[in-house]
Design an enzyme around this catalytic site. Sequence first.
Site, PDB file in Angstrom:
ATOM      1  N   SER A 176       0.831  -1.195   0.000  1.00  0.00           N
ATOM      2  CA  SER A 176       0.000   0.000   0.000  1.00  0.00           C
ATOM      3  C   SER A 176       0.874   1.256   0.000  1.00  0.00           C
ATOM      4  CB  SER A 176      -0.911  -0.003   1.235  1.00  0.00           C
ATOM      5  OG  SER A 176      -1.687   1.166   1.281  1.00  0.00           O
ATOM      6  N   GLY A 177       0.561   2.178  -0.898  1.00  0.00           N
ATOM      7  CA  GLY A 177       1.322   3.412  -0.999  1.00  0.00           C
ATOM      8  C   GLY A 177       2.461   3.357  -1.978  1.00  0.00           C
ATOM      9  N   THR A 181      -2.063   1.679  -8.056  1.00  0.00           N
ATOM     10  CA  THR A 181      -3.256   2.178  -8.742  1.00  0.00           C
ATOM     11  C   THR A 181      -2.885   3.185  -9.818  1.00  0.00           C
ATOM     12  OG1 THR A 181      -4.551   1.839  -6.727  1.00  0.00           O
ATOM     13  CG2 THR A 181      -5.472   3.317  -8.391  1.00  0.00           C
ATOM     14  N   ASN A 225      -0.893   5.392   2.745  1.00  0.00           N
ATOM     15  CA  ASN A 225      -1.250   5.914   1.439  1.00  0.00           C
ATOM     16  C   ASN A 225      -2.562   6.676   1.563  1.00  0.00           C
ATOM     17  OD1 ASN A 225      -1.534   6.438  -1.256  1.00  0.00           O
ATOM     18  ND2 ASN A 225      -1.974   4.345  -1.874  1.00  0.00           N
ATOM     19  N   SER A 228      -5.352   4.543  -1.064  1.00  0.00           N
ATOM     20  CA  SER A 228      -5.008   3.125  -1.107  1.00  0.00           C
ATOM     21  C   SER A 228      -6.189   2.305  -1.613  1.00  0.00           C
ATOM     22  CB  SER A 228      -4.604   2.648   0.294  1.00  0.00           C
ATOM     23  OG  SER A 228      -4.371   1.256   0.291  1.00  0.00           O
ATOM     24  N   SER A 229      -5.918   1.415  -2.592  1.00  0.00           N
ATOM     25  CA  SER A 229      -6.954   0.506  -3.074  1.00  0.00           C
ATOM     26  C   SER A 229      -7.159  -0.593  -2.042  1.00  0.00           C
ATOM     27  CB  SER A 229      -6.542  -0.109  -4.415  1.00  0.00           C
ATOM     28  OG  SER A 229      -6.451   0.862  -5.403  1.00  0.00           O
ATOM     29  N   GLY A 452      -0.010  -6.052  -2.564  1.00  0.00           N
ATOM     30  CA  GLY A 452       1.256  -6.739  -2.376  1.00  0.00           C
ATOM     31  C   GLY A 452       1.312  -7.449  -1.035  1.00  0.00           C
ATOM     32  N   GLU A 454       1.735  -8.229   2.683  1.00  0.00           N
ATOM     33  CA  GLU A 454       1.496  -7.362   3.830  1.00  0.00           C
ATOM     34  C   GLU A 454       1.833  -8.079   5.132  1.00  0.00           C
ATOM     35  OE1 GLU A 454      -2.138  -4.497   2.201  1.00  0.00           O
ATOM     36  OE2 GLU A 454      -2.450  -5.823   3.918  1.00  0.00           O
TER      37      GLU A 454
END
Length: 1295
Positions: A176-177, A181, A225, A228-229, A452, A454
Site C-alpha cells: 500500500s502506498g 493504482t 497511502n 489506497s486501493s 502486495g 502485507e
Amino acid sequence: MYKNLLLFSCKVACQVVAAAYTRVWIPDPDEVWRSAEIIKDYKEGDKSLQLKLEDETLYEYPINLQGNELPFLRNPDILVGQNDLTALSYLHEPAVLHNLKVRFLESNHIYTYCGIVLVAINPYEQLPIYEQDVIYAYSGQNMGDMDPHIFAVAEEAYKQMARDEKNQSIIVSGESGAGKTVSAKYAMRFFATVGGSASETNIEAKVLASSPIMEAIGNAKTTRNDNSSRFGKYIQIGFDKEYHIIGANMRTYLLEKSRVVFQAEDERNYHIFYQLCASSSLPEFKELGLTCAEDFFYTSQGGDTSIDGVDDADDFEKTRHAFTLLGVKESHQMTIFRIIAAILHLGNLEIQGERDGEACSVSGEDEHLSSFCSLLGVEQSQMQHWLCHRKLVTTAETYVKSMTLHQVVNARNALAKHIYAQLFSWIVQHVNKALHSTVGQHSFIGVLDIYGFETFEVNSFEQFCINYANEKLQQQFNSHVFKLEQEEYMKEGIPWTLIDFYDNQPCIDLIEAKLGILDLLDEECKVPKGTDQNWVQKLYDRHAASQHFQKPRMSNTSFIVLHFADKVEYQSEGFLEKNRDTVYEEQINILKASKYQMVADLFQEEGAVPAAALRKGTPRIKVRSASPAFKAANKEHRKTVGHQFRNSLQLLMETLNATTPHYVRCIKPNDEKLPFKFDPKRAVQQLRACGVLETIRISAAGFPSRWSYPDFFDRYRVLMNKRDLSKNDKKQICQTLLEDLIKVSWDQFQFGRTKIFFRAGQVAYLEKLRADKFRAATIMIQKTVRGWLQRAKYQRLRRATLALQRYARGHLARRWVLGSLREGAAIILQKQYRMVRMRRAFLRVRNATITIQAFARGMFVRRIYRQMLMEHKATILQKFARGWLARVRLRRARAAAVVLQCHWRRLQARRQLKALRIEARSAQHLKKLNIGMENKVVQLQRKVDEQVRPELCQAGLDLKPQAVSATVPCLPAYILFMCIRHADYINDDQKVHSLLTSTINGIKKVLKKHHDDFEMTSFWLANTCRLLHCLKQYSGEEAFMTQNTAKQNEHCLKNFDLTEYRQVLGHLSIQNYQQLINIAEGILQPMIVSAVLENESIQGLSSVKPMGYRKYSSNSGEGDNSYSLDEMIRQLNSFHSIMCDQGLDPEIIQQVFKQLFYMINAVALNNLLLRKDVCSWSTGMQLRFNISQLEEWLRGKNLQQSGAAQTLEPLIQAAQLLQLKKKTSEDAEAICSLCTSLTTQQIVKILNLYTPVNEFEERVTVAFIRNIQVNLKGCELEGTNDISVVLVTSLLNHC
C-alpha cells in the site's frame, strides 16, 4: 549446484579481484549495505580483509571461504546507473539497491528494468512524464530503445498482442502506498490513447471513466497511502481484429468490508462517504439528512476526516460525471447515494441495553433509524424489531430470541458491511455492462492491480488472504522467469543446466490443499459452536511438522506461516466470523421487501445466473419476480469467503497462465510520503518481497551478462593484438581473445549463435583488464608528455635568459645614443629659434608694403570700372528699342499667313467628308446581306465549344505528372484557364459554373485516390496554385493588376466575378498542402531517429555498453529498420526535385521544407530526451555532424532563406550541450547562455540522462544540475530565456 557454483565464483573473485583498491559492499545496520575499499592485497589463508570505508575509517572484515562470507564486489562506475539491473556485471542485492538509489536520487528516474520486470519507485510528486506527447513518443518503439517507463511496458504488451495474436496481462503489485493504482491507471490511459475505438462509441473514454468510480467506492486513506486501493481488480481491455478498443470487463477481489464500520487512527473510510458528506448542502441531497463527516460514527473513528490537497466535493462531481458517462441513470445514482447515506445513519443508531446487557432495544423516535428506513424504503417497525432480535428455527418450532448488546452491535456492523458489499458488486456489474461490447472480441490485455505482500503488528484474515494471493502470483512469476531464461539459452544453443530456484508450492499446499488452513477453517465454520481457538488447535495438531508452519512460543491463539517474502504471525481472533460473513436472514428479508426496486434487487438470490457467464465477465441483469420467492429454511448454504476467494484466485491464475505476463513491481521509498527520499531498509524489504531479487538470483545463477559479437569486438578490441585484428571473422577473434584472457574455468563464458554469455563478474574482470590497458597507455602518454613539458620549460628559460641579456645591452647602447642626440638637438633648436625671430620681423615689413600698394591700385581700377559701366547701359537701351520694332513687323506677317492656311484646310476637309459618306452607304448594304450567315457561324461555334470544353477539362485532369513535367509545368492549369477565358468571352455563366465545379471535384477525387502519392499530390498542388494565380492576375481587380503589362490587362475577364471560386480554390490548395505535408512526414518520420541520432557518420566515435535481455520479445522476428543519413538526404532530394520539376512556387517549397525540418527537430529531440543510450559525448559529436550535413543540403538547394535551418536550433544546442564541459560554475553559465532555445526541463533531462562513454569520463553531478537550474531560473526571471521549443508530437501539425 547453485551453491557450489557461487562458492567457486567467490573463491575465484577473492583470488583474482580481491587486490588493493578493489571496492566491495559490506553489511550495515543503518544503510543495509555500505561501500568500502580493500587497502591491502588478499593472500591465501588470510582470515580477514583490510578495508577503508568512505569516511576514511579503517575496518577489518572477517572472511570465511567455507561459510561463503566474502563481501560482495562493487560494479565499475561505468555500469552504475544502468536502466536495466541485469546489465550489471555483479548481480547481487547491494548492487541492485545502489543502482536504484542512484537513479532515483541523482537522476530522478523512477523506472528501472530488471529483466522482464519494471521496477517503479513512488516519487510522491507529480512528474511531467505522462502527457499525451510522451505516449506518442513510446508508441511503436521497442522496449529497450527508450528509457524505462510504464508506457514502454504497455507498448510491449500491445505490440506482442498484435504480433503474436496472444492475450497479454500486466501484473502491477506492491504494498500500500507504492503507486500500484496510479501505474495501472497510466497503463490503461496508454491503451485508450493508442488503441482508440474506430467507431463513435467512445469506449476508451468510458474505460478511463471507470477509474474515478472505483477509486471513490474502493479506495481509502490509510497510514501508508492517501489513496489506497482496498480491493484487487483485474481489468480486461478487449480489442477487435484491427486492435481498436471495443470494450472492457472488470473483476474484483476481496473488498475490505471491515473498513466500512471501523478505521484505525489517522485512517478514513471509503472516499465516497466523505465526498457525499462534503456535497450534502446541494439541493438534491437535502432528503439524505447528511451533515459533515465528523458527525457520523462510521466516518470519524480515524480522527481527521480530510486529506491535504484533496477536495472531496470536487472529486464527488467527477464521480457523478463518470457515472453519467457510463450510462448510469440519474435515478440509479440517487438510489446509490441514498444507500450510502443510509449506511452512515445505521452507524449512528443509539442501542440501549436492558437487563444488564442481556437484551437491548432501539428507540422508535431515533431520527437516524427513521432516516435509515426511509432512505432504503423499508418498514421501520420491522427493522427496529429485528435489529435487536434473531430467529431460531428448530425441527419443532421457531423461537425469537433477544440479542445482547455486543451481538446487536456486531449484527448492525455486519448488516452495514453486507449492504456496502452488495452495492459495490452492483456498481461493478453496471460498469461492466457499460463497457460491454456486442462486437466479437479478438484479443485482450488485462491489467491486474492487486495488493502486495502485507505484514503488520496485528495480522488477521484479510492479510492472510492477501499473502495467499501473493504466494500464487510469486509462483507464477518464478515459473515465467525460469521459462524465459531457458528459451533464451535454447535459442542461442547454450547448454542448459537446471537452475535451482525457490518453489513455494509447499507453502501453497499448506494453505489450499486438502485439510489445509482454508479447508480446516471452512470445516470449523460448519460446526455449530466452532471457535477460533478450536480451529487454531486443529492447525497445531495437523501441521506441526510442516516446514512452513510454526506455533508461537508465547501464544495459543496465533500461528506463523513462513511465506516466500517473510515470516508472518496471524492472530486467529475473528477468522471464523470474517470467513462466515454472516448476516441475519430476517434483516435481509426486510431489505428485499423495499419499495425501491434497486434496493430490493441488491439482495435477491443470484442462483439463476449461469456460472459460465460469471466466469466470462458478462454483465448480469437481475430480474425481480412479480410473485414472492419461496423462502428456504434458515440454513447456511452460501460458500465461505475463503472458498470464494480461493475459486476466484484460481480463475485469475488460469487467466494469467493463458496470457503473456508483463510485471510491474511498485516500491514505496519511505513511510513519510516525502518526495524523492530513499530509505534503504524499506526498499530492500520490498525488493525481497516482490520477487525482484529472485529474478536477479535466477539470472546470476546462469549467464546474466550477454554481448553480441560486434559489440564485444568494438568494446574490447584494445585487448587484441594486431595479428588477430587482421582477421575478418569477428566471432573467431572474440573466441580467441576470451580463451586467452579468461583461463580460470571454461564454464565462465559460453559462445552462442549471436551472443557471448558471461557468468556474473566476468564482464567486470574484462573491464578491469581494459582499464589496466588504458591505464598503462595513459602512464606512457603521461611520461612522454611530462618529459616534453620539462624540455619545453628548459628551452623557454634559456630563451628568456638570452632575451634578457640582449635587452640589457640594447638598453645601455640606446641610453648613450640618446645623450648624443639630445646635444645635437639643442644646437638645432637654437638655430631654428633665431631664424624664426628674424623671419617674423621681415614678414611684418613686407606685409605692410603690400597692403599700401593694394589700396592704391584698387582706387584707380574702380574709377575705370564706373566709366565702362555707363557705356554698357547705353548700349543695352539701344538693343531693346530695335528689337521691339522688329517683333511688331513679325506679328503682322504671321497673322496674315494663318488666315490663308485656314481657308485652304477647310476646303480639303469638305472634300474628304463627301467621299466617306459614299463609302459608308455601300458597307451598310453588305452587312444586311450577310447578317444571316453570322448567326449560323455563332451557332456552329457554340456546338464546337460544348464538345471540346469537357474533353479539354478531362484531359487536363488525366494528365500524368511525368508527362507534363517533361513539356510545360502546370499545363493543366493553363488549359483550364483557357477554357474559363473562352467561356467569359462568350458570356456563358452556366459554362463557367460547370467548368469550375467539375474541375474542383475532379481534383478532389484525384487527391483522394492518390492520398499517399507525393508526386501526384505535388503535381496538383502546383496546378491548383497556378490556376488560382491566373484567376487573381486576370480578375480585373486593381489589387492584382499592379504587376501586369498592358498586353496582359487586355486579356482580363470581362463578364464574371469569380471571387467565391477563388476562395474555394484557396481552401483546396490548403487541403492539398496539408496532404503533401502528411505524406512527406509519413515517409521521413521512420528515418529520423536512426538517420539523425543513430547513424554513425563519423566512424569510430560510437561506444557500446553492457545490455540486459529486455529486448527478448520486441526484437524477435523483426527486420533491420535502420536508415542512414544519406538515405534521408536522398529522400529530401527526391521531394525537392519533384516539386521543382512540377513548377511549384518557391515560397511553397520553402514552407514545405521548413515544416519538414521542424518535424525532424521535434522527433529527434523527443527521442533524445527519452533515451539514455544516445545522451553521450560521442552521440553529440555525431549529431552535430549530421545536422551540419542537413544545413549543407539546405545551402546547396538555396533554401537558407526559408527558415528551415533555424528550426534545427534546439537540436543543435542539445548536441552542443552533450559536448560541453559539465563541472564548474563557469561551465554552467556557458550552458545557460548557449542553450537559449531549450527549456529548463529539457536541459535538466539531458544532463540527467548523460552517460559517460567510458570509465575515464565523469558523470554529471547533482550539484552541477542544481546549479544549472538556479541559473536558468534567474535567466527566466530576467526574460533572457524566452525562446523555447515545446517538444510535443502534436505541434508537428502547427501549420
